[in-house]
Design a protein around this motif. Structure first.
Motif, PDB file in Angstrom:
ATOM      1  N   SER A   1      -7.591  -1.274   2.041  1.00  0.00           N
ATOM      2  CA  SER A   1      -6.997  -0.018   2.489  1.00  0.00           C
ATOM      3  C   SER A   1      -5.529  -0.178   2.857  1.00  0.00           C
ATOM      4  O   SER A   1      -4.779   0.802   2.860  1.00  0.00           O
ATOM      5  CB  SER A   1      -7.775   0.528   3.687  1.00  0.00           C
ATOM      6  OG  SER A   1      -7.930  -0.459   4.690  1.00  0.00           O
ATOM      7  N   SER A   2      -5.085  -1.377   3.185  1.00  0.00           N
ATOM      8  CA  SER A   2      -3.671  -1.636   3.457  1.00  0.00           C
ATOM      9  C   SER A   2      -3.366  -3.070   3.052  1.00  0.00           C
ATOM     10  O   SER A   2      -4.239  -3.945   3.086  1.00  0.00           O
ATOM     11  CB  SER A   2      -3.334  -1.423   4.937  1.00  0.00           C
ATOM     12  OG  SER A   2      -4.050  -2.316   5.766  1.00  0.00           O
TER      13      SER A   2
ATOM     14  N   TYR B   1      -1.081   3.114  -5.602  1.00  0.00           N
ATOM     15  CA  TYR B   1      -1.800   1.978  -5.026  1.00  0.00           C
ATOM     16  C   TYR B   1      -3.267   2.326  -4.780  1.00  0.00           C
ATOM     17  O   TYR B   1      -4.167   1.530  -5.089  1.00  0.00           O
ATOM     18  CB  TYR B   1      -1.129   1.541  -3.726  1.00  0.00           C
ATOM     19  CG  TYR B   1      -1.910   0.490  -2.968  1.00  0.00           C
ATOM     20  CD1 TYR B   1      -1.817  -0.845  -3.313  1.00  0.00           C
ATOM     21  CD2 TYR B   1      -2.760   0.845  -1.914  1.00  0.00           C
ATOM     22  CE1 TYR B   1      -2.537  -1.818  -2.637  1.00  0.00           C
ATOM     23  CE2 TYR B   1      -3.484  -0.117  -1.218  1.00  0.00           C
ATOM     24  CZ  TYR B   1      -3.364  -1.443  -1.589  1.00  0.00           C
ATOM     25  OH  TYR B   1      -4.099  -2.397  -0.914  1.00  0.00           O
ATOM     26  N   GLU B   2      -3.524   3.499  -4.227  1.00  0.00           N
ATOM     27  CA  GLU B   2      -4.899   3.850  -3.845  1.00  0.00           C
ATOM     28  C   GLU B   2      -5.841   3.914  -5.038  1.00  0.00           C
ATOM     29  O   GLU B   2      -7.045   3.685  -4.892  1.00  0.00           O
ATOM     30  CB  GLU B   2      -4.904   5.190  -3.119  1.00  0.00           C
ATOM     31  CG  GLU B   2      -4.156   5.167  -1.785  1.00  0.00           C
ATOM     32  CD  GLU B   2      -4.212   6.520  -1.103  1.00  0.00           C
ATOM     33  OE1 GLU B   2      -4.748   7.463  -1.737  1.00  0.00           O
ATOM     34  OE2 GLU B   2      -3.723   6.626   0.036  1.00  0.00           O
TER      35      GLU B   2
ATOM     36  N   GLY C   1      -6.137  -1.413  -4.458  1.00  0.00           N
ATOM     37  CA  GLY C   1      -6.179  -0.313  -3.503  1.00  0.00           C
ATOM     38  C   GLY C   1      -7.594   0.113  -3.149  1.00  0.00           C
ATOM     39  O   GLY C   1      -7.856   0.556  -2.033  1.00  0.00           O
TER      40      GLY C   1
ATOM     41  N   ASP D   1       0.815  -1.227   0.000  1.00  0.00           N
ATOM     42  CA  ASP D   1       0.000   0.000   0.000  1.00  0.00           C
ATOM     43  C   ASP D   1       0.839   1.263   0.000  1.00  0.00           C
ATOM     44  O   ASP D   1       0.305   2.358  -0.161  1.00  0.00           O
ATOM     45  CB  ASP D   1      -0.955   0.000   1.192  1.00  0.00           C
ATOM     46  CG  ASP D   1      -0.230  -0.066   2.516  1.00  0.00           C
ATOM     47  OD1 ASP D   1       0.131   0.988   3.064  1.00  0.00           O
ATOM     48  OD2 ASP D   1      -0.003  -1.190   3.012  1.00  0.00           O
ATOM     49  N   GLU D   2       2.165   1.159   0.167  1.00  0.00           N
ATOM     50  CA  GLU D   2       3.022   2.331   0.104  1.00  0.00           C
ATOM     51  C   GLU D   2       3.563   2.589  -1.298  1.00  0.00           C
ATOM     52  O   GLU D   2       4.327   3.536  -1.507  1.00  0.00           O
ATOM     53  CB  GLU D   2       4.188   2.183   1.089  1.00  0.00           C
ATOM     54  CG  GLU D   2       3.758   2.196   2.561  1.00  0.00           C
ATOM     55  CD  GLU D   2       4.954   2.138   3.507  1.00  0.00           C
ATOM     56  OE1 GLU D   2       6.092   1.956   3.000  1.00  0.00           O
ATOM     57  OE2 GLU D   2       4.751   2.264   4.723  1.00  0.00           O
TER      58      GLU D   2
END
Length: 416
Positions: A40-41, A30-31, A36, A25-26
């Motif tokens: 959420s992670s 990704y979001e 994503g 997720d970093e």
């Protein structure tokens, strides 16, 4: 690592380990991606490692002695366990992979792990012939595998001022298998004397191995012999050695497995204006228990079964009397699945000025009631007990074993 519990040439061992993870997720973008938007992670992880198992005693590679009295005088004699100067550590190799994920802004979090674990040079107590002068010896006798999954789900159900509710669900399933034995026989019995746990190639460790009812090709119990004569189950070297046509020799086989198919737990925690209330259920499913307590009470005529037979009623529709059924170990294997109300707890933290009189920043008080109720079909007092505690081989044996007690625990903790 080094350990003097093993032979001189085996004391130093190398156990490599490596692990890594990737925080997905970093990553840029990704979001806005498909994953994503759903999660959420997300973290992916994997690991490889080796460890060494210690034997149950530090002196199994040495000759030890036991205090004895003879003729009123103190003396020493060699231990009944034969020393093994070539004893090696159990080497466990494990590969695992999994992920940690969050949903709905991490209000729901998942942790999943799958593993493959192989134990080589398995250390077990091997019975010896009495003519050797010893009862047993610890040896590296084979290999065992454990494969399974672990799953954890955490949810924040309600988050409001003055009231929170969280839930935690755990699930674990393990499949154990003895893949190889370095023995002349493919069956190794627990050397406790008279107990049915065994180590058998191709089976989970500690399976129950004992006498069974004779059956036909369809698996039905044969209650009568030729001519409809009720069978009396007697100890015979071979079927043709039995004196009566209606008798039947004992046949030995695998009669149960004390290892559960899976374990699970459910914990709910409520926080109401600083007061925390926790309720925990847990259980295991698919495991068998050898009820030797019932076997003993049947044999000595103190159980309901013995009373029924005395009045002419029969057990399982057979004519097997207590003394005869006592040697049919299959009769005493029961389903040991259970669900327990493991704990109800109430806690609160005080941060009032009077707390500083103790020199602390806050004080917490917790009251917990444990092992309150058990749901099970097991006829004994408690399916969770084991006569041999955490023994590697002897599992799931209930013989006049004290059940896990209900307890009430009050605790205080201080933060300084």
């Amino acid at each position: 690592e080094a350990s003097s519990a093993f032979g001189a040439d085996q004391r130093w061992q190398l156990f490599p380990r490596v692990s890594g993870s990737w925080v997905v997720d970093e990553q840029p973008g990704y979001e806005n991606g498909f994953v994503g938007r759903a999660l959420s992670s997300l973290r992916l992880r994997a690991a490889y490692g080796q460890t060494g198992g210690q034997p149950p005693s530090e002196y199994l590679n040495q000759v030890t002695y036991t205090n004895v009295n003879f003729g009123g005088r103190a003396g020493l004699r060699p231990n009944v366990i034969l020393a093994n100067p070539d004893l090696q550590p159990e080497r466990q190799r494990e590969i695992e992979a999994g992920f940690d994920a969050g949903i709905l802004g991490d209000r729901v979090s998942l942790e999943f792990t799958a593993y493959d674990k192989r134990t080589t040079d398995l250390v077990l107590n091997v019975p010896l012939a009495p003519t050797s002068g010893f009862a047993s010896q610890y040896r590296n006798i084979g290999e065992v595998t454990n494969r399974g999954v672990e799953l954890s789900v955490n949810t924040f159900n309600v988050q409001r001022p003055g009231f929170n509710w969280t839930t935690r669900i755990l699930y674990a399933a393990n499949r154990n298998n003895v893949t190889r034995l370095n023995q002349r026989s493919d069956t190794l019995f627990f050397p406790g004397g008279g107990y049915p746990n065994a180590v058998i190639e191709g089976q989970p460790i500690g399976v129950f191995y004992g006498t069974v009812y004779p059956r036909d090709a369809n698996g039905n119990v044969l209650l009568t012999g030729p001519g409809g004569v009720p069978r009396r189950f007697r100890t015979c070297v071979r079927p043709q050695g039995c004196p009566l046509a209606g008798d039947s020799a004992f046949v030995r086989g695998i009669i149960g497995d004390p290892n559960p198919d899976f374990t699970a737990s459910l914990q709910n925690t409520f926080t109401v204006r600083g007061v925390e209330i926790g309720v925990l259920f847990d259980g295991q499913f698919g495991n068998d228990v050898m009820n030797l307590s019932r076997r003993s009470s049947d044999f000595f005529g103190s159980s309901p079964n013995a009373g029924r037979e005395t009045l002419g009623d029969t057990i399982r529709g057979t004519y097997v009397r207590n003394a005869e059924r006592n040697n049919l170990f299959e009769e005493f294997v029961e389903d040991g699945s259970f669900v327990k109300l493991r704990e109800i707890a109430l806690g609160y933290r005080f941060e009032a000025p009077w707390v500083r009189a103790f020199g602390s920043q806050d004080v917490g008080i917790r009251v917990a009631a444990r092992n309150l109720y058990t749901w099970t079909d097991y006829s004994g007092l408690d399916p969770e007990v084991n006569l041999f505690s955490a023994n590697t081989v002897a599992r799931g044996v209930d013989f006049a074993t004290t059940p896990i007690p209900r307890t009430l625990v009050v605790s205080l903790d201080f933060n300084f």
